[in-house]
Design a protein around this motif. Structure first.
Motif, PDB file in Angstrom:
ATOM      1  N   PRO A 120       0.796  -1.233   0.000  1.00 50.16           N
ATOM      2  CA  PRO A 120       0.000   0.000   0.000  1.00 50.16           C
ATOM      3  C   PRO A 120       0.826   1.280   0.000  1.00 50.16           C
ATOM      4  O   PRO A 120       0.373   2.314  -0.493  1.00 50.16           O
ATOM      5  N   PHE A 121       2.037   1.232   0.586  1.00 43.68           N
ATOM      6  CA  PHE A 121       2.798   2.461   0.761  1.00 43.68           C
ATOM      7  C   PHE A 121       3.774   2.749  -0.380  1.00 43.68           C
ATOM      8  O   PHE A 121       4.111   3.908  -0.617  1.00 43.68           O
ATOM      9  N   THR A 130      -3.960   5.039  -6.644  1.00 41.90           N
ATOM     10  CA  THR A 130      -3.415   5.627  -5.428  1.00 41.90           C
ATOM     11  C   THR A 130      -3.543   4.624  -4.289  1.00 41.90           C
ATOM     12  O   THR A 130      -4.027   3.507  -4.475  1.00 41.90           O
ATOM     13  N   ARG A 131      -3.146   5.032  -3.097  1.00 44.79           N
ATOM     14  CA  ARG A 131      -3.296   4.161  -1.933  1.00 44.79           C
ATOM     15  C   ARG A 131      -4.754   3.869  -1.641  1.00 44.79           C
ATOM     16  O   ARG A 131      -5.083   2.871  -0.997  1.00 44.79           O
ATOM     17  N   ASP A 177      -7.517  11.455  -0.024  1.00 46.29           N
ATOM     18  CA  ASP A 177      -6.561  11.117  -1.080  1.00 46.29           C
ATOM     19  C   ASP A 177      -5.844  12.366  -1.584  1.00 46.29           C
ATOM     20  O   ASP A 177      -6.445  13.193  -2.291  1.00 46.29           O
ATOM     21  N   PRO A 197       0.885   2.742  -5.070  1.00 42.93           N
ATOM     22  CA  PRO A 197       0.845   4.138  -5.513  1.00 42.93           C
ATOM     23  C   PRO A 197       1.928   4.512  -6.507  1.00 42.93           C
ATOM     24  O   PRO A 197       1.751   5.437  -7.295  1.00 42.93           O
TER      25      PRO A 197
END
Length: 560
Positions: free
Chosen positions: A212-213, A291-292, A370, A217
């Motif tokens: 996720p980090f 994106t995340r 976001d 992204p």
């Protein structure tokens, strides 16, 4: 020569414990004690049987390389699992179903794989290398395979997804028993199976944090899958012993072919995904990024600019003014002095555009989780033209945070609050339609303040709409539900709320607008038999997100 000899000798040291029993078996009467032979490494070179054992030891990967391979394969496995769940949610929604199927199928398939690998044989290495290559190809191309399944056989997507997850999970389940056995045979690890498990769990942590980090992204779903496949091939390299083994040459050649395919996939991923998305949306894709928090896609067809979040339409430039005028103008008309306005959601800047028309507004705080969405609204030309640069106005402050957490730490109070949120299609979003969230908002609302929330469709998701109204009332607010028609969405509803009753008939609309009139407002407050309030509408809470369950039930009804 001395350095080369030291390297060869050091390769034998981890194997001493593993070959102790063989030394005892070959020990002859009159030979020196075994412990003496184990202490003196040159003895291995003097006796033919020791030279043979040295070749066997060199035929296995070094213990350190094996440990790194366990970490890499575990990290890759968890990334595949998370990626398939995320991409399936993006393509078909219903995150609870997609992740439940993904995780459950993956774990069950790992069990069948571990059962299939219970007999590893005399030399598990060639089989393990073939498994790693298969995982690299299946997992690496999983993103493209899911896109293809969704485009070519949308009705059978779930079956294709489950089959793909089962295949990858089965192969991953076969890895760990073989790696543990190789650790045991190579020596250098105390309690090889426990060490393999601990390294596996550590690798899973690395993968679950990186996905996720960093990965999602930065590279998006498809490139992340392809790059993770290359990680599996790196494990193949680590598992290949230094000694030349003719039986592994075929696997190495196949690994090189697989590497070339994955690299080609990485190079062409953007073009391929753009082609798939144009098939999905049937319009020109101007911008797409993962994106995340979501998959953002902007499309254009003639004069129609559209924004999608996880394939859910957020606005169409042909009629978005209907929605945003209905969302904000009645609210501003109901507030005596709307100096400070809070907007939760609305990262596209369109609600901000309408609020800034009111000269009484001195400050607008936009809270959107976001940062990429708000950056797009500030920088992407077509959206900036549509929102008239609203997020760059000096009166606007943007906070990229979760709405509920923002309210926990924000001490400001507001005259007006606009909840321009996505529909409650997930449990996470449903938190922002809960009694607890509305109660927190009430503590930040000034005595004469008013809030408004979009509330989905009173026709298509009727029960969810009236659940939102009931939840606001349960939080201690007086409500005024209303609805309008937006061609892109159909019948759409809102709920205005404050501590005092709202005099709907007294509202005046002095601000410039394209569509909303007093006559439309009068009609908006009436509901026909298909949209009227339902009996005993449930209150939605953190513990029991009724609005999410009702919304999902109605969406499935209309899809079927």
């Amino acid at each position: 020569m001395a350095m080369g000899r030291r390297r060869r000798d050091s390769a034998l040291v981890p194997a001493v414990g593993a070959v102790r029993q063989r030394l005892r078996a070959t020990h002859q009467p009159g030979d020196r004690p075994i412990r003496h032979l184990l202490r003196r490494r040159h003895a291995f070179r003097r006796r033919p049987q020791f030279r043979k054992l040295g070749r066997q030891v060199n035929a296995l990967p070094a213990p350190g390389r094996l440990g790194i391979a366990v970490v890499l394969t575990a990290a890759a496995a968890i990334v595949y699992e998370l990626l398939i769940g995320t991409l399936s949610t993006y393509l078909n929604g219903d995150s609870a179903l997609q992740f439940s199927l993904t995780i459950g199928t993956f774990l069950a398939a790992m069990g069948t794989g571990a059962f299939a690998a219970r007999e590893v044989g005399d030399d598990p290495l060639p089989r393990l290398l073939r498994i790693e290559i298969a995982v690299a190809l299946l997992g690496g191309f999983s993103g493209l395979l899911l896109y293809a399944a969704n485009g070519l056989a949308p009705g059978g997507y779930l079956a294709c997804m489950v089959a793909l997850v089962a295949a990858i999970g089965h192969l991953v389940g076969m890895e760990l028993p073989m790696l543990a056995e190789l650790l045991r045979r190579a020596g250098g690890w105390r309690n090889a199976f426990a060490s393999a498990l601990s390294l596996d769990y550590f690798g899973s942590l690395i993968g679950s944090l990186a996905f996720p980090f960093v990965l999602l992204p930065t590279f998006g779903a498809v490139k992340t899958a392809l790059l993770t496949g290359i990680v599996n091939l790196a494990a193949v390299w680590l598992l290949s012993p230094r000694a030349v083994r003719p039986d592994l040459r075929g696997s190495r050649r196949i690994a090189l072919v697989a590497l070339a395919l994955l690299i080609a996939g990485v190079v062409g991923a953007h073009r391929i995904v753009s082609g798939f998305e144009e098939l999905l949306y049937r319009d020109q894709v101007l911008h797409a990024e993962t994106t995340r928090f979501q998959r953002i896609v902007v499309t254009r067809f003639r004069d129609d600019l559209r924004l999608y979040s996880d394939r859910e339409l957020q606005f169409s430039s042909r009629d978005e003014y209907r929605y945003h005028e209905a969302l904000t103008h009645p609210l501003l008309a109901a507030v005596r002095h709307p100096e400070q306005v809070l907007i939760v959601g609305g990262g596209d800047g369109l609600a901000v555009r309408e609020v800034l028309k009111d000269a009484r507004v001195r400050g607008v705080t936009v809270v959107d989780i976001d940062p990429r969405m708000t950056a797009l609204a500030r920088e992407f030309g077509p959206i900036v033209a549509l929102n008239r640069g609203a997020l760059s106005d000096p009166r606007v402050r943007v906070a990229n945070a979760d709405g509920y957490r923002f309210l926990l730490h924000d001490a400001r109070t507001y005259d007006a609050v606009v909840l321009d949120l996505p529909d409650p299609r997930t449990e996470a979003i449903a938190r922002l339609y809960s009694r607890e969230f509305y109660a927190r908002l009430l503590s930040r609302l000034r005595p004469d303040g008013v809030l408004v929330t979009q509330a989905s469709s009173p026709y298509f998701t009727r029960e969810a709409f009236w659940s939102i109204d009931a939840t606001l009332r349960a939080a201690g607010l007086r409500t005024q539900p209303y609805r309008i028609y937006v061609p892109s969405f159909g019948e759409w509803g809102f709920v205005m709320a404050s501590r005092r009753p709202i005099d709907w008939a007294a509202l005046r609309l002095p601000l410039p607008r394209r569509w909303l009139t007093r006559a439309i407002l009068d009609d908006a407050a009436t509901f026909d038999a298909d949209t009227a309030a339902t009996a005993d509408a449930p209150v939605s809470t953190f513990e029991s997100p009724a609005v999410w369950r009702l919304y999902r039930r109605r969406v499935r009804y209309w899809k079927d």
